[in-house]
Write a protein that holds these residues in place. Structure first.
Motif, PDB file in Angstrom:
ATOM      1  N   ALA A 130     -10.343   4.608 -10.775  1.00  0.00           N
ATOM      2  CA  ALA A 130      -9.860   3.233 -10.824  1.00  0.00           C
ATOM      3  C   ALA A 130      -8.795   3.029  -9.757  1.00  0.00           C
ATOM      4  O   ALA A 130      -8.057   3.958  -9.422  1.00  0.00           O
ATOM      5  N   GLY A 131      -8.719   1.826  -9.223  1.00  0.00           N
ATOM      6  CA  GLY A 131      -7.726   1.516  -8.202  1.00  0.00           C
ATOM      7  C   GLY A 131      -8.243   0.442  -7.263  1.00  0.00           C
ATOM      8  O   GLY A 131      -9.257  -0.197  -7.510  1.00  0.00           O
ATOM      9  N   LEU A 132      -7.557   0.279  -6.182  1.00  0.00           N
ATOM     10  CA  LEU A 132      -7.882  -0.735  -5.187  1.00  0.00           C
ATOM     11  C   LEU A 132      -9.193  -0.387  -4.482  1.00  0.00           C
ATOM     12  O   LEU A 132      -9.367   0.734  -4.004  1.00  0.00           O
ATOM     13  N   TYR A 133     -10.108  -1.332  -4.418  1.00  0.00           N
ATOM     14  CA  TYR A 133     -11.362  -1.107  -3.695  1.00  0.00           C
ATOM     15  C   TYR A 133     -11.166  -1.392  -2.210  1.00  0.00           C
ATOM     16  O   TYR A 133     -11.482  -0.549  -1.372  1.00  0.00           O
ATOM     17  N   HIS A 134     -10.662  -2.575  -1.900  1.00  0.00           N
ATOM     18  CA  HIS A 134     -10.292  -2.870  -0.517  1.00  0.00           C
ATOM     19  C   HIS A 134      -9.340  -4.056  -0.465  1.00  0.00           C
ATOM     20  O   HIS A 134      -9.216  -4.817  -1.411  1.00  0.00           O
ATOM     21  N   VAL A 135      -8.663  -4.144   0.656  1.00  0.00           N
ATOM     22  CA  VAL A 135      -7.823  -5.286   0.981  1.00  0.00           C
ATOM     23  C   VAL A 135      -8.630  -6.140   1.949  1.00  0.00           C
ATOM     24  O   VAL A 135      -9.209  -5.615   2.903  1.00  0.00           O
ATOM     25  N   ALA A 136      -8.685  -7.433   1.711  1.00  0.00           N
ATOM     26  CA  ALA A 136      -9.434  -8.338   2.582  1.00  0.00           C
ATOM     27  C   ALA A 136      -8.461  -9.118   3.465  1.00  0.00           C
ATOM     28  O   ALA A 136      -7.535  -9.740   2.958  1.00  0.00           O
ATOM     29  N   ILE A 137      -8.673  -9.037   4.757  1.00  0.00           N
ATOM     30  CA  ILE A 137      -7.831  -9.724   5.736  1.00  0.00           C
ATOM     31  C   ILE A 137      -8.661 -10.843   6.345  1.00  0.00           C
ATOM     32  O   ILE A 137      -9.672 -10.593   7.012  1.00  0.00           O
ATOM     33  N   LEU A 138      -8.240 -12.083   6.101  1.00  0.00           N
ATOM     34  CA  LEU A 138      -8.974 -13.272   6.521  1.00  0.00           C
ATOM     35  C   LEU A 138      -8.550 -13.691   7.927  1.00  0.00           C
ATOM     36  O   LEU A 138      -7.384 -13.989   8.175  1.00  0.00           O
ATOM     37  N   TYR A 139      -9.506 -13.718   8.842  1.00  0.00           N
ATOM     38  CA  TYR A 139      -9.269 -14.191  10.203  1.00  0.00           C
ATOM     39  C   TYR A 139      -9.593 -15.684  10.264  1.00  0.00           C
ATOM     40  O   TYR A 139     -10.510 -16.149   9.587  1.00  0.00           O
ATOM     41  N   PRO A 140      -8.855 -16.449  11.077  1.00  0.00           N
ATOM     42  CA  PRO A 140      -9.046 -17.897  11.074  1.00  0.00           C
ATOM     43  C   PRO A 140     -10.376 -18.375  11.651  1.00  0.00           C
ATOM     44  O   PRO A 140     -10.891 -19.405  11.232  1.00  0.00           O
ATOM     45  N   LEU A 174       4.038  -1.360   3.361  1.00  0.00           N
ATOM     46  CA  LEU A 174       3.600   0.036   3.450  1.00  0.00           C
ATOM     47  C   LEU A 174       4.754   0.898   2.956  1.00  0.00           C
ATOM     48  O   LEU A 174       5.889   0.681   3.363  1.00  0.00           O
ATOM     49  N   ASN A 175       4.468   1.843   2.057  1.00  0.00           N
ATOM     50  CA  ASN A 175       5.559   2.714   1.614  1.00  0.00           C
ATOM     51  C   ASN A 175       5.074   4.115   1.314  1.00  0.00           C
ATOM     52  O   ASN A 175       3.890   4.334   1.038  1.00  0.00           O
ATOM     53  N   THR A 176       6.022   5.063   1.380  1.00  0.00           N
ATOM     54  CA  THR A 176       5.743   6.471   1.058  1.00  0.00           C
ATOM     55  C   THR A 176       6.535   6.914  -0.167  1.00  0.00           C
ATOM     56  O   THR A 176       6.700   8.111  -0.397  1.00  0.00           O
ATOM     57  N   TRP A 177       7.029   5.980  -0.964  1.00  0.00           N
ATOM     58  CA  TRP A 177       7.899   6.305  -2.086  1.00  0.00           C
ATOM     59  C   TRP A 177       7.289   7.317  -3.048  1.00  0.00           C
ATOM     60  O   TRP A 177       7.991   8.166  -3.570  1.00  0.00           O
ATOM     61  N   HIS A 178       6.004   7.213  -3.309  1.00  0.00           N
ATOM     62  CA  HIS A 178       5.344   8.142  -4.233  1.00  0.00           C
ATOM     63  C   HIS A 178       4.172   8.860  -3.576  1.00  0.00           C
ATOM     64  O   HIS A 178       3.391   9.512  -4.267  1.00  0.00           O
ATOM     65  N   SER A 179       4.065   8.747  -2.249  1.00  0.00           N
ATOM     66  CA  SER A 179       2.836   9.220  -1.611  1.00  0.00           C
ATOM     67  C   SER A 179       3.048   9.988  -0.313  1.00  0.00           C
ATOM     68  O   SER A 179       2.071  10.370   0.336  1.00  0.00           O
ATOM     69  N   LYS A 180       4.288  10.243   0.078  1.00  0.00           N
ATOM     70  CA  LYS A 180       4.540  10.920   1.358  1.00  0.00           C
ATOM     71  C   LYS A 180       3.824  12.271   1.393  1.00  0.00           C
ATOM     72  O   LYS A 180       3.988  13.107   0.516  1.00  0.00           O
ATOM     73  N   GLY A 181       2.996  12.437   2.426  1.00  0.00           N
ATOM     74  CA  GLY A 181       2.278  13.692   2.626  1.00  0.00           C
ATOM     75  C   GLY A 181       1.156  13.947   1.634  1.00  0.00           C
ATOM     76  O   GLY A 181       0.551  15.012   1.657  1.00  0.00           O
ATOM     77  N   MET A 182       0.842  12.984   0.808  1.00  0.00           N
ATOM     78  CA  MET A 182      -0.187  13.173  -0.222  1.00  0.00           C
ATOM     79  C   MET A 182      -1.579  12.835   0.323  1.00  0.00           C
ATOM     80  O   MET A 182      -1.711  12.056   1.262  1.00  0.00           O
ATOM     81  N   PRO A 183      -2.621  13.400  -0.302  1.00  0.00           N
ATOM     82  CA  PRO A 183      -3.986  13.065   0.117  1.00  0.00           C
ATOM     83  C   PRO A 183      -4.365  11.668  -0.368  1.00  0.00           C
ATOM     84  O   PRO A 183      -3.694  11.096  -1.229  1.00  0.00           O
ATOM     85  N   PRO A 184      -5.461  11.122   0.181  1.00  0.00           N
ATOM     86  CA  PRO A 184      -5.928   9.806  -0.277  1.00  0.00           C
ATOM     87  C   PRO A 184      -6.272   9.822  -1.763  1.00  0.00           C
ATOM     88  O   PRO A 184      -6.598  10.869  -2.328  1.00  0.00           O
ATOM     89  N   LEU A 192       0.818  -1.207   0.000  1.00  0.00           N
ATOM     90  CA  LEU A 192       0.000   0.000   0.000  1.00  0.00           C
ATOM     91  C   LEU A 192       0.852   1.258   0.000  1.00  0.00           C
ATOM     92  O   LEU A 192       1.835   1.347   0.741  1.00  0.00           O
ATOM     93  N   LYS A 193       0.446   2.229  -0.806  1.00  0.00           N
ATOM     94  CA  LYS A 193       1.043   3.559  -0.746  1.00  0.00           C
ATOM     95  C   LYS A 193       0.352   4.306   0.391  1.00  0.00           C
ATOM     96  O   LYS A 193      -0.879   4.342   0.449  1.00  0.00           O
ATOM     97  N   ASN A 235      -7.682   3.743   2.548  1.00  0.00           N
ATOM     98  CA  ASN A 235      -7.665   2.467   1.839  1.00  0.00           C
ATOM     99  C   ASN A 235      -8.724   1.592   2.491  1.00  0.00           C
ATOM    100  O   ASN A 235      -8.768   1.457   3.712  1.00  0.00           O
ATOM    101  N   GLY A 236      -9.574   0.996   1.692  1.00  0.00           N
ATOM    102  CA  GLY A 236     -10.629   0.156   2.228  1.00  0.00           C
ATOM    103  C   GLY A 236     -10.092  -1.159   2.755  1.00  0.00           C
ATOM    104  O   GLY A 236      -9.193  -1.765   2.163  1.00  0.00           O
ATOM    105  N   LEU A 237     -10.635  -1.599   3.885  1.00  0.00           N
ATOM    106  CA  LEU A 237     -10.269  -2.882   4.481  1.00  0.00           C
ATOM    107  C   LEU A 237     -11.526  -3.699   4.724  1.00  0.00           C
ATOM    108  O   LEU A 237     -12.550  -3.165   5.162  1.00  0.00           O
ATOM    109  N   GLU A 238     -11.444  -4.965   4.447  1.00  0.00           N
ATOM    110  CA  GLU A 238     -12.470  -5.929   4.824  1.00  0.00           C
ATOM    111  C   GLU A 238     -11.805  -6.905   5.787  1.00  0.00           C
ATOM    112  O   GLU A 238     -10.809  -7.537   5.446  1.00  0.00           O
TER     113      GLU A 238
END
Length: 162
Positions: A74-84, A58-68, A16-17, A123-126
């Motif tokens: 177009a782009g990422l809708y959400h990242v899904a994190i699967l719990y056991p 996680l990186n700030t290479w192209h996004s440090k201090g930038m708005p969302p 993620l940026k 960034n959306g999270l599920e």
């Protein structure tokens, strides 16, 4: 020629940026409980669950201090994190609620139950758990089907009582 991806294929990690690395580490490690595996100065970090090399970069290479990123682009809708387990999902729900985190939605999809929220960079999270396959809903042809119903949060929290 037709090709089907192997059944054991998984998605390995997401990168993620972010605009502020420390703020993101506070969220992902401090609040969600991921472990910091390695950090490259104030520009990048790799975090995981259970000691894996990284699940999230996680990186700030192209996004440090930038708005969302714009919501309607177009782009990422959400990242899904699967719990056991369902209990694990209930525990993170209770933790986030106690910390005053704003959720964007809650859903029972038949095959899974999910909590939706945004990270500090919007960034959306599920956060979800999958029901066992033998409990997935099926249509009249025996094919699994998904839906979106309201998640019963009181029932989810009952997982913590036993």
């Amino acid at each position: 020629m037709s090709y089907t991806v192997p059944a054991a294929t998984t998605i390995g990690h997401v990168h993620l940026k972010v605009s502020d690395l420390q703020r993101s580490l506070d969220f992902y490690c401090g609040l969600l409980g991921f472990e910091l595996m390695t950090k490259f100065g104030d520009q990048a970090a790799f975090i995981s669950a259970g000691g894996y090399h990284h699940h999230i970069g996680l990186n700030t290479w192209h996004s440090k201090g930038m708005p969302p990123a714009p919501e309607h682009a177009a782009g990422l809708y959400h990242v899904a994190i699967l719990y056991p387990t369902r209990k694990d999902l209930a525990e993170i729900y209770k933790r986030l609620t106690g910390a005053g985190v704003a959720f964007t939605g809650f859903a029972d999809h038949g095959v899974s139950e999910a909590l939706y929220l945004n990270d500090p960079d919007l960034n959306g999270l599920e956060l979800y758990w999958d029901r066992p396959r033998d409990q997935w809903p099926k249509d009249e042809n025996g094919e699994f089907t998904m839906y979106t119903h309201r998640l019963n949060l009181s029932d989810l929290l009952q997982e913590l009582n036993g």
